[in-house]
Design an enzyme around this catalytic site. Structure first.
Site, PDB file in Angstrom:
ATOM      1  N   LYS A 154       0.317   0.068   7.360  1.00 21.72           N
ATOM      2  CA  LYS A 154       0.827  -1.303   7.219  1.00 21.72           C
ATOM      3  C   LYS A 154       1.476  -1.787   8.520  1.00 21.72           C
ATOM      4  CE  LYS A 154       3.264  -0.038   3.608  1.00 21.72           C
ATOM      5  NZ  LYS A 154       2.723   1.301   3.340  1.00 21.72           N
ATOM      6  N   THR A 155       2.334  -0.960   9.095  1.00 16.52           N
ATOM      7  CA  THR A 155       2.987  -1.339  10.351  1.00 16.52           C
ATOM      8  C   THR A 155       1.970  -1.458  11.480  1.00 16.52           C
ATOM      9  OG1 THR A 155       4.988  -0.192   9.635  1.00 16.52           O
ATOM     10  CG2 THR A 155       4.809  -0.713  11.969  1.00 16.52           C
ATOM     11  N   ASP A 206       0.282  26.139 -12.628  1.00 23.18           N
ATOM     12  CA  ASP A 206      -0.995  25.791 -13.259  1.00 23.18           C
ATOM     13  C   ASP A 206      -0.780  25.320 -14.694  1.00 23.18           C
ATOM     14  OD1 ASP A 206      -2.268  26.625 -10.933  1.00 23.18           O
ATOM     15  OD2 ASP A 206      -2.470  28.686 -11.648  1.00 23.18           O
ATOM     16  N   GLY A 259       0.817  -1.204   0.000  1.00 29.14           N
ATOM     17  CA  GLY A 259       0.000   0.000   0.000  1.00 29.14           C
ATOM     18  C   GLY A 259       0.847   1.249   0.000  1.00 29.14           C
ATOM     19  N   PRO A 260       0.240   2.383  -0.313  1.00 29.01           N
ATOM     20  CA  PRO A 260       0.975   3.651  -0.310  1.00 29.01           C
ATOM     21  C   PRO A 260       1.504   3.979   1.079  1.00 29.01           C
ATOM     22  CG  PRO A 260      -1.172   3.871  -1.388  1.00 29.01           C
ATOM     23  CD  PRO A 260      -1.166   2.547  -0.705  1.00 29.01           C
ATOM     24  N   PRO A 261       2.479   4.869   1.175  1.00 33.12           N
ATOM     25  CA  PRO A 261       3.005   5.264   2.492  1.00 33.12           C
ATOM     26  C   PRO A 261       1.914   5.872   3.366  1.00 33.12           C
ATOM     27  CG  PRO A 261       4.468   6.011   0.741  1.00 33.12           C
ATOM     28  CD  PRO A 261       3.231   5.500   0.064  1.00 33.12           C
ATOM     29  N   THR A 321      -0.578   4.304   4.993  1.00 34.87           N
ATOM     30  CA  THR A 321      -1.896   3.661   5.024  1.00 34.87           C
ATOM     31  C   THR A 321      -2.071   2.727   6.214  1.00 34.87           C
ATOM     32  OG1 THR A 321      -0.999   2.047   3.451  1.00 34.87           O
ATOM     33  CG2 THR A 321      -2.359   3.819   2.555  1.00 34.87           C
ATOM     34  N   GLU A 371      -6.722  34.174  -8.182  1.00 37.16           N
ATOM     35  CA  GLU A 371      -7.441  33.164  -7.405  1.00 37.16           C
ATOM     36  C   GLU A 371      -8.941  33.210  -7.664  1.00 37.16           C
ATOM     37  OE1 GLU A 371      -5.783  30.940  -6.134  1.00 37.16           O
ATOM     38  OE2 GLU A 371      -3.811  31.897  -6.111  1.00 37.16           O
TER      39      GLU A 371
END
Length: 626
Positions: free
Chosen positions: A208-209, A501, A202-204, A206, A425
């Protein structure tokens, strides 16, 4: 300062060793008081022929003669019979030579012996003291072949599935692992074999640890945690030795979980890169493969690993019998984010105006680590402002800080530049608000944030999307170019503020043509091949597989998409020039304008047209739901 004490001790010890070596060398090789040797016949010749050279003769009862000349020369002669040679003694006395007697062992000898013993004893004391200090620091100097894994025993800082949210499917996958660790016989009765290894992908951020710790906490078994980079060191063979030691510890504490974080640091594809790869890392990987083949799953050892780069792992590591189960942890959806926010906020004083559901909707794309940081940032802001509860405005500011960076109100901007930023903006905001498929505007600000941003327009999707249509991409490009279009429309010139942009719009248009097949002219084709270059260490690169003519057509299509979107943005702003000016004046006065207020003003100004736009947006949302 305590962390520097071992360094001071090492310096003192090194200095003492150097001084002692210098002292010993000087004593043995450069001691001017050490006597020279002389034969007895030479002494008799000197006594009878040159007695005036002799200043003193000391006769020791151990048979040693110490002869000192008037020039300061010092000799030792072994002649035990000299005490009976009264004639020579008489000759020396008559010539004025002082003859004396002395005991066999001089006091200086014992002084030297005692001094050496004391000095060597002091060095030994310092040596053992240093060894004790090093042992107190995990004995790192002599145990570099030991595993660096940290072991958490059952009940120590226990984490369970109640502390995990947003990854319900992964939790369900791992519940059977918990059952196996609690009761292995339940599976062996029906001939089932648990996976030897479980790979969390999985992505950092998420979780896991956290999920691996939760499995150990639910099963109430020891948990060994080590990073993949902890195996490989400077010395050859250390990595393989640490792998062996890790599995020996695991077998001694079975049932248990061995968790290897960032396994791609040691499990990268073998042979990748010029020169055939990293021999020490590959040796470590080979040992890991052997160890995973060598233990029986019935021993109750489960190996878990985490990575965000499964594409670069060695195929031998992923085959059945090793890491034969993959559990994917994806970015949480709105419901998952809500549950994660509740977990991180349950021990914090939250004000009544805080709506966790709204926060979950406004944090699209955030992972668990981002949400934990968001809650902590809001708590810090509340404490900084002297409040005893975290309010909704603290969370709103925390979202802005996480996305755009902290506000830099001290930055001085000239009135002209501030007006340019405001038009830029508001141009983004109006164009995006009037496009049926663009994400709703959440906030407009001209307060500088982060490193270079002088202002920002925050757009947040109303819901999680997994598919994006062509029209949505075109509206997104048009919204990105709304700022530059407003600058050109009002000031008849453009600034460097739209550089980011333009870059994003161009990249999005190129992906539409080359990757998504959304070009009417080139058709549904993919241009450019994604390859894994072996000489780049299995890094993803996009190779060109088309001719120069096609490359020219691709550039033309990209230019067409961006140009048409830019013209569309200018057309919208030209039509609503009055609303643009009014909103800019309001933004210059307040510096921050909320999205709800923006839509309310536009609906008041535009009336039925804005209502029709809301219907279009609702229709687009219902199509996505279907």
């Amino acid at each position: 300062m305590n962390g520097n004490r071992p360094n001071y001790i090492s310096l003192i010890f090194a200095a003492l060793v150097i001084l002692s070596l210098f002292w010993l060398v000087r004593s043995f090789y450069f001691d001017t008081s050490a006597p020279s040797k002389m034969s007895f016949s030479d002494f008799i010749q000197m006594a009878y022929e040159e007695p005036t050279r002799i200043a003193e003769v000391v006769v020791r009862d151990d048979g040693i003669l110490r002869v000192t000349t008037k020039r300061g020369e010092y000799y030792e002669i072994y002649a035990p019979w000299f005490m009976q040679d009264s004639e020579t003694i008489k000759v020396l006395s008559e010539k004025g030579v002082r003859v004396t007697g002395e005991k066999g062992v001089s006091s200086s000898f014992w002084v030297n012996v005692i001094g050496n013993v004391i000095f060597i004893g002091f060095l030994l004391f310092m040596f053992f003291f240093m060894m004790r200090t090093i042992s107190g620091r995990n004995n790192q100097a002599f145990t570099f072949t030991k595993s660096r894994a940290q072991m958490n025993r059952p009940g120590q800082a226990r984490v369970t599935f109640k502390d995990v949210a947003g990854v319900d499917e992964a939790v369900e996958e791992l519940k059977e692992t918990v059952l196996f660790l609690k009761d292995p016989g339940r599976f062996s009765k029906i001939g089932a074999r648990m996976p030897k290894g479980i790979l969390l992908v999985g992505p950092p951020g998420t979780g896991k640890t956290l999920l691996a710790r939760a499995v150990a906490g639910e099963a109430n078994v020891p948990f060994f945690h080590i990073s993949g980079s902890d195996f490989v060191e400077l010395f050859v063979g250390v990595g393989a030795a640490r792998v062996r030691d890790l599995f020996n510890q695991a077998k001694a504490n079975a049932p248990c979980i061995v968790f290897i974080d960032e396994i791609d640091a040691v499990g990268r594809h073998r042979g990748a890169g010029l020169g055939g790869g990293h021999d020490e890392r590959e040796q470590t990987l080979n040992q890991l493969l052997v160890e995973m083949d060598g233990f029986d799953v019935r021993q109750g050892i489960v190996v878990m690993a985490a990575t965000n780069r499964p594409d670069i792992l060695d195929p031998a590591l992923l085959r059945p019998g090793r890491f034969d189960k993959k559990v994917v942890l994806d970015t949480p959806d709105v419901r998952g984010r809500e549950e994660i926010l509740k977990i991180h906020a349950r021990n914090k004083p939250i004000a009544e105006d805080v709506d966790i559901r709204v926060l979950a909707q406004r944090t699209t794309g955030f992972v668990g680590a981002d949400l934990e940081n968001l809650v902590n940032e809001a708590a810090l802001l509340a404490a900084r402002n002297g409040r005893d509860k975290i309010k909704m405005e603290d969370f709103e500011e925390a979202i802005d800080r996480v996305i755009a960076g902290p506000a830099r109100k001290s930055r001085v901007i000239s009135p002209r530049e501030k007006r340019i930023v405001a038009y830029h903006e508001v141009g983004h905001a109006i164009v995006s608000s009037l496009l049926p498929n663009a994400d709703p505007v959440h906030r407009i600000s001209i307060i500088p944030r982060g490193y270079r941003a002088l202002g920002y327009t925050l757009q947040l999707p109303a819901e999680d999307r997994y598919l994006v249509t062509k029209q949505e991409l075109l509206d997104q490009i048009t919204g990105l170019l709304g700022g530059r279009a407003a600058e050109e429309l009002i000031f008849q010139e453009v600034t460097t503020g739209a550089a980011s942009d333009i870059e994003r719009a161009t990249e999005l248009a190129r992906r539409m043509v080359c990757q998504f097949g959304m070009s009417d002219k080139l058709g549904p084709l993919s241009w450019g091949k994604t390859e894994q270059e072996i000489f780049l260490g299995k890094e993803l690169t996009r190779m060109r597989n088309y001719s120069e003519e096609v490359a020219s057509e691709i550039d033309e299509e990209v230019r067409k998409i961006v140009t048409e979107s830019y013209d569309r943005a200018k057309e919208i702003l030209t039509k609503y020039h009055k609303q643009l000016d009014e909103l800019v004046e309001l933004l210059l006065e307040r510096e921050v304008l909320e999205g709800e207020e923006l839509r309310k003003i536009l609906k008041t100004e535009l009336g039925e047209e804005m209502v029709n736009h809301d219907k279009l947006r609702a229709a687009a949302g219902s199509e996505q739901d279907s």
